[in-house]
Design a protein around this motif. Structure first.
Motif, PDB file in Angstrom:
ATOM      1  N   THR A 211      41.534  22.730  29.714  1.00 52.64           N
ATOM      2  CA  THR A 211      40.715  21.514  29.748  1.00 52.64           C
ATOM      3  C   THR A 211      40.907  20.613  28.538  1.00 52.64           C
ATOM      4  O   THR A 211      40.471  19.468  28.548  1.00 52.64           O
ATOM      5  N   GLY A 212      41.524  21.146  27.488  1.00 53.90           N
ATOM      6  CA  GLY A 212      41.643  20.385  26.251  1.00 53.90           C
ATOM      7  C   GLY A 212      40.568  20.700  25.238  1.00 53.90           C
ATOM      8  O   GLY A 212      40.606  20.191  24.122  1.00 53.90           O
ATOM      9  N   TRP A 213      39.608  21.529  25.611  1.00 49.64           N
ATOM     10  CA  TRP A 213      38.554  21.893  24.665  1.00 49.64           C
ATOM     11  C   TRP A 213      38.052  23.295  24.967  1.00 49.64           C
ATOM     12  O   TRP A 213      38.260  23.829  26.056  1.00 49.64           O
ATOM     13  N   THR A 214      37.402  23.899  23.978  1.00 50.13           N
ATOM     14  CA  THR A 214      36.810  25.214  24.168  1.00 50.13           C
ATOM     15  C   THR A 214      35.576  25.335  23.299  1.00 50.13           C
ATOM     16  O   THR A 214      35.442  24.639  22.289  1.00 50.13           O
ATOM     17  N   GLU A 215      34.672  26.182  23.716  1.00 56.25           N
ATOM     18  CA  GLU A 215      33.484  26.458  22.911  1.00 56.25           C
ATOM     19  C   GLU A 215      33.358  27.961  22.699  1.00 56.25           C
ATOM     20  O   GLU A 215      33.739  28.761  23.547  1.00 56.25           O
ATOM     21  N   ILE A 216      32.860  28.329  21.518  1.00 60.84           N
ATOM     22  CA  ILE A 216      32.673  29.734  21.150  1.00 60.84           C
ATOM     23  C   ILE A 216      31.178  29.946  21.065  1.00 60.84           C
ATOM     24  O   ILE A 216      30.514  29.470  20.146  1.00 60.84           O
ATOM     25  N   SER A 217      30.634  30.617  22.046  1.00 55.24           N
ATOM     26  CA  SER A 217      29.195  30.662  22.245  1.00 55.24           C
ATOM     27  C   SER A 217      28.555  31.844  21.553  1.00 55.24           C
ATOM     28  O   SER A 217      29.198  32.635  20.867  1.00 55.24           O
ATOM     29  N   ALA A 218      27.258  31.996  21.788  1.00 57.55           N
ATOM     30  CA  ALA A 218      26.504  33.114  21.215  1.00 57.55           C
ATOM     31  C   ALA A 218      26.997  34.446  21.741  1.00 57.55           C
ATOM     32  O   ALA A 218      26.734  35.486  21.145  1.00 57.55           O
ATOM     33  N   ILE A 219      27.701  34.435  22.858  1.00 59.59           N
ATOM     34  CA  ILE A 219      28.265  35.680  23.373  1.00 59.59           C
ATOM     35  C   ILE A 219      29.344  36.190  22.415  1.00 59.59           C
ATOM     36  O   ILE A 219      29.510  37.385  22.205  1.00 59.59           O
ATOM     37  N   SER A 220      30.053  35.274  21.808  1.00 59.27           N
ATOM     38  CA  SER A 220      31.109  35.655  20.878  1.00 59.27           C
ATOM     39  C   SER A 220      30.556  36.040  19.515  1.00 59.27           C
ATOM     40  O   SER A 220      31.099  36.901  18.841  1.00 59.27           O
ATOM     41  N   PHE A 221      29.484  35.358  19.083  1.00 57.77           N
ATOM     42  CA  PHE A 221      28.819  35.728  17.854  1.00 57.77           C
ATOM     43  C   PHE A 221      27.545  36.479  18.219  1.00 57.77           C
ATOM     44  O   PHE A 221      26.959  36.244  19.281  1.00 57.77           O
ATOM     45  N   PRO A 222      27.075  37.364  17.358  1.00 58.48           N
ATOM     46  CA  PRO A 222      25.996  38.273  17.749  1.00 58.48           C
ATOM     47  C   PRO A 222      24.677  37.617  18.118  1.00 58.48           C
ATOM     48  O   PRO A 222      23.931  38.165  18.894  1.00 58.48           O
ATOM     49  N   GLN A 223      24.378  36.452  17.532  1.00 61.12           N
ATOM     50  CA  GLN A 223      23.051  35.897  17.739  1.00 61.12           C
ATOM     51  C   GLN A 223      23.126  34.510  18.364  1.00 61.12           C
ATOM     52  O   GLN A 223      24.141  34.139  18.940  1.00 61.12           O
ATOM     53  N   SER A 224      22.064  33.746  18.199  1.00 59.88           N
ATOM     54  CA  SER A 224      21.897  32.529  18.985  1.00 59.88           C
ATOM     55  C   SER A 224      22.878  31.421  18.629  1.00 59.88           C
ATOM     56  O   SER A 224      23.786  31.114  19.392  1.00 59.88           O
ATOM     57  N   ASP A 225      22.691  30.801  17.483  1.00 58.99           N
ATOM     58  CA  ASP A 225      23.454  29.608  17.145  1.00 58.99           C
ATOM     59  C   ASP A 225      24.722  29.937  16.368  1.00 58.99           C
ATOM     60  O   ASP A 225      24.771  30.889  15.598  1.00 58.99           O
ATOM     61  N   ALA A 226      25.749  29.114  16.553  1.00 56.61           N
ATOM     62  CA  ALA A 226      26.956  29.167  15.732  1.00 56.61           C
ATOM     63  C   ALA A 226      27.298  27.731  15.375  1.00 56.61           C
ATOM     64  O   ALA A 226      27.731  26.964  16.235  1.00 56.61           O
ATOM     65  N   MET A 227      27.052  27.350  14.127  1.00 49.35           N
ATOM     66  CA  MET A 227      27.170  25.951  13.698  1.00 49.35           C
ATOM     67  C   MET A 227      28.398  25.774  12.815  1.00 49.35           C
ATOM     68  O   MET A 227      28.480  26.345  11.733  1.00 49.35           O
ATOM     69  N   ALA A 228      29.363  25.008  13.291  1.00 49.58           N
ATOM     70  CA  ALA A 228      30.666  24.897  12.634  1.00 49.58           C
ATOM     71  C   ALA A 228      30.725  23.710  11.695  1.00 49.58           C
ATOM     72  O   ALA A 228      30.056  22.699  11.891  1.00 49.58           O
ATOM     73  N   ALA A 229      31.568  23.847  10.653  1.00 47.48           N
ATOM     74  CA  ALA A 229      31.685  22.785   9.658  1.00 47.48           C
ATOM     75  C   ALA A 229      33.119  22.410   9.331  1.00 47.48           C
ATOM     76  O   ALA A 229      33.366  21.309   8.860  1.00 47.48           O
ATOM     77  N   ALA A 230      34.084  23.314   9.534  1.00 46.54           N
ATOM     78  CA  ALA A 230      35.440  23.043   9.062  1.00 46.54           C
ATOM     79  C   ALA A 230      36.456  23.715   9.959  1.00 46.54           C
ATOM     80  O   ALA A 230      36.195  24.745  10.584  1.00 46.54           O
ATOM     81  N   VAL A 231      37.672  23.143  10.004  1.00 49.58           N
ATOM     82  CA  VAL A 231      38.764  23.691  10.795  1.00 49.58           C
ATOM     83  C   VAL A 231      40.059  23.561  10.005  1.00 49.58           C
ATOM     84  O   VAL A 231      40.221  22.630   9.203  1.00 49.58           O
ATOM     85  N   ALA A 232      40.971  24.526  10.205  1.00 50.49           N
ATOM     86  CA  ALA A 232      42.274  24.488   9.545  1.00 50.49           C
ATOM     87  C   ALA A 232      43.292  25.178  10.439  1.00 50.49           C
ATOM     88  O   ALA A 232      42.943  26.002  11.296  1.00 50.49           O
ATOM     89  N   LEU A 233      44.565  24.850  10.241  1.00 47.59           N
ATOM     90  CA  LEU A 233      45.663  25.472  10.975  1.00 47.59           C
ATOM     91  C   LEU A 233      46.453  26.370  10.041  1.00 47.59           C
ATOM     92  O   LEU A 233      46.744  25.985   8.897  1.00 47.59           O
TER      93      LEU A 233
END
Length: 461
Positions: A211-233
């Protein structure tokens, strides 16, 4: 006996790094020239020494992207836009929009990619999307990108309430990766990590998760929210995204650093951490339940992931935050050779129960880490820098024992560094600074540093 003495004399005579470079701008600082700067901003360097900064500014009832370019001496580049400034609007007529640029990158052909978020209100609801624009070298919107030079993502109306992009990275094949967070209405509201990848012409890339995008939800992290701030390659074109994950699902408090790695096809990288993600808990307070919040990210020369932010060290209900740094090995495990089991805290502690944090980290050619952010002062917040050796110890040759406060604003000072970049033996930092009683402006500052010979940086000194 002569050689050690000579080395000692050179070390003793070398001036401390971290001072503002007076040959840039005015006393080392250049300003965008506005009075309504927001808290977040971006910066990037051009190969010719010019410096780009971005943020947002008011345009009537709207707020638009603002991109500013400075010459190598810190003066406005009048060949860019209008007197060195460009405004970019994402039209949501008849609704008023709020467009925030938080990250910049320069392509090999000199075109400029600006990324952030665009938001607008429809009745009581707030809609928000990742927003990307591409400018030609003179600051005009590139008509070959997206729709007239702009593009947006993420998700679907059924899934997304608000999406906010914090960082952009360029692949060597010309594709553009944007990372941030989204607030999903599905099962929520919950924040989730989000990534979008655009082709070189500004279309969502279907080879990325279909689709051109993806999300990493609470299923991937143990608890409710996952709040992102930075990305790198990294060198293998894998995408690393960092932020925070609360471990109190009800209050979203008491968070840990959260890091995920995604393969070029958009799937989580199972070789990293646990099923593609890992958590780093400083738990530095006496109760072991403080909040650790990540803001910045870099990949060092050895392929290790360096994440910076702040960690609560208080054992009471009153928080006391220190600058926090974590270094992870390729498999996502803590690097035992760095600090205390892969973690380092740097306390400025200008005031009791203060908030000291890093929002950016850069890796020098000699492997040293420069951290940039802000420290809580007696009555305000001031820009800070710190430099760490490869083992995580403070570098005594930088500032005052490895720490440095940049005094660049009004009295009382209020300022924060959001981004940092290296260009040879000069460090550039950008952020937001109070310039008058109720005025805030974006700034770029140039700081002098000394780079060690990599031979000596490897431990042969």
């Amino acid at each position: 006996m002569v050689l050690p003495l000579a080395l000692l004399m050179v070390t003793f005579a070398r001036a401390s790094d971290g001072d503002l470079d007076p040959s840039f701008g005015i006393a080392g600082v250049a300003y965008a020239g506005i009075a309504d700067a927001s808290s977040y901003s971006g910066m990037s360097m051009q190969p010719d020494g010019k410096v780009l900064a971005c943020g947002t500014h008011a345009t009537g009832n709207d707020h638009d992207f603002l991109v500013v370019r400075f010459l190598a001496d810190g003066s406005p580049d009048t060949a860019f836009g209008t007197n060195g400034r460009v405004s970019i609007a994402f039209d949501h007529s008849p609704y008023s929009g709020y467009d925030q640029c938080s990250s910049l990158a320069v392509q090999p052909d000199g075109k400029i990619v600006a990324a952030g978020s665009t938001k607008w209100n429809i009745g009581p609801a707030i809609i928000g999307l990742f927003a990307v624009a591409r400018l030609t070298v003179d600051g005009t919107l590139d008509p070959s990108f997206g729709e007239g030079g702009t593009a947006t993502a993420v998700g679907t109306q059924a899934l997304i309430s608000v999406a906010e992009a914090g960082s952009v990275a360029l692949q060597t094949d010309g594709r553009i990766v944007v990372g941030g967070q989204l607030m999903a209405t599905e099962g929520g509201p919950l924040y989730r990590f989000a990534l979008a990848r655009f082709t070189a012409n500004g279309m969502l890339d279907p080879s990325f998760n279909g689709t051109g995008w993806t999300e990493i939800s609470a299923i991937s992290f143990p608890q409710s929210d996952a709040m992102a701030a930075a990305v790198a390659l990294d060198a293998q074109a894998r995408i690393v995204i960092a932020g925070s994950n609360p471990h109190d699902a009800e209050s979203n408090a008491n968070s840990d650093f959260a890091v995920a790695r995604v393969l070029p096809n958009g799937a989580l990288d199972a070789s990293f951490g646990q099923a593609g993600r890992t958590l780093v808990a400083f738990d530095a307070g006496g109760s072991g339940s403080g909040s650790d919040i990540a803001y910045g990210l870099a990949i060092d020369h050895a392929g290790r992931t360096v994440v910076v932010g702040m960690a609560d060290t208080s054992s009471t209900t009153t928080p006391n935050y220190d600058v926090a740094v974590a270094r992870l090995l390729d498999d996502g495990s803590p690097d035992a050779a760095f600090g205390d089991a892969g973690k380092v805290r740097v306390a400025f502690d200008s005031v009791p129960a203060g908030m000291d944090f890093a929002r950016a980290v850069v890796v020098q050619a000699d492997g040293k880490l420069v951290l940039a952010g802000a420290a809580q002062g007696a009555s305000s917040r001031v820009p800070l820098l710190a430099r760490l050796a490869d083992d995580g110890s403070l570098d005594p040759d930088f500032g005052d024992g490895g720490r440095k406060i940049l005094h660049i604003g009004t009295d009382p000072e209020i300022g924060t560094i959001n981004r940092a970049a290296l260009a040879g033996d000069r460090l550039f930092v950008s952020g937001v600074e109070k310039t008058a009683a109720s005025a805030f402006d974006y700034f770029v500052a140039r700081v002098s540093i000394t780079l060690e010979d990599p031979i000596f940086a490897d431990g042969f000194e």
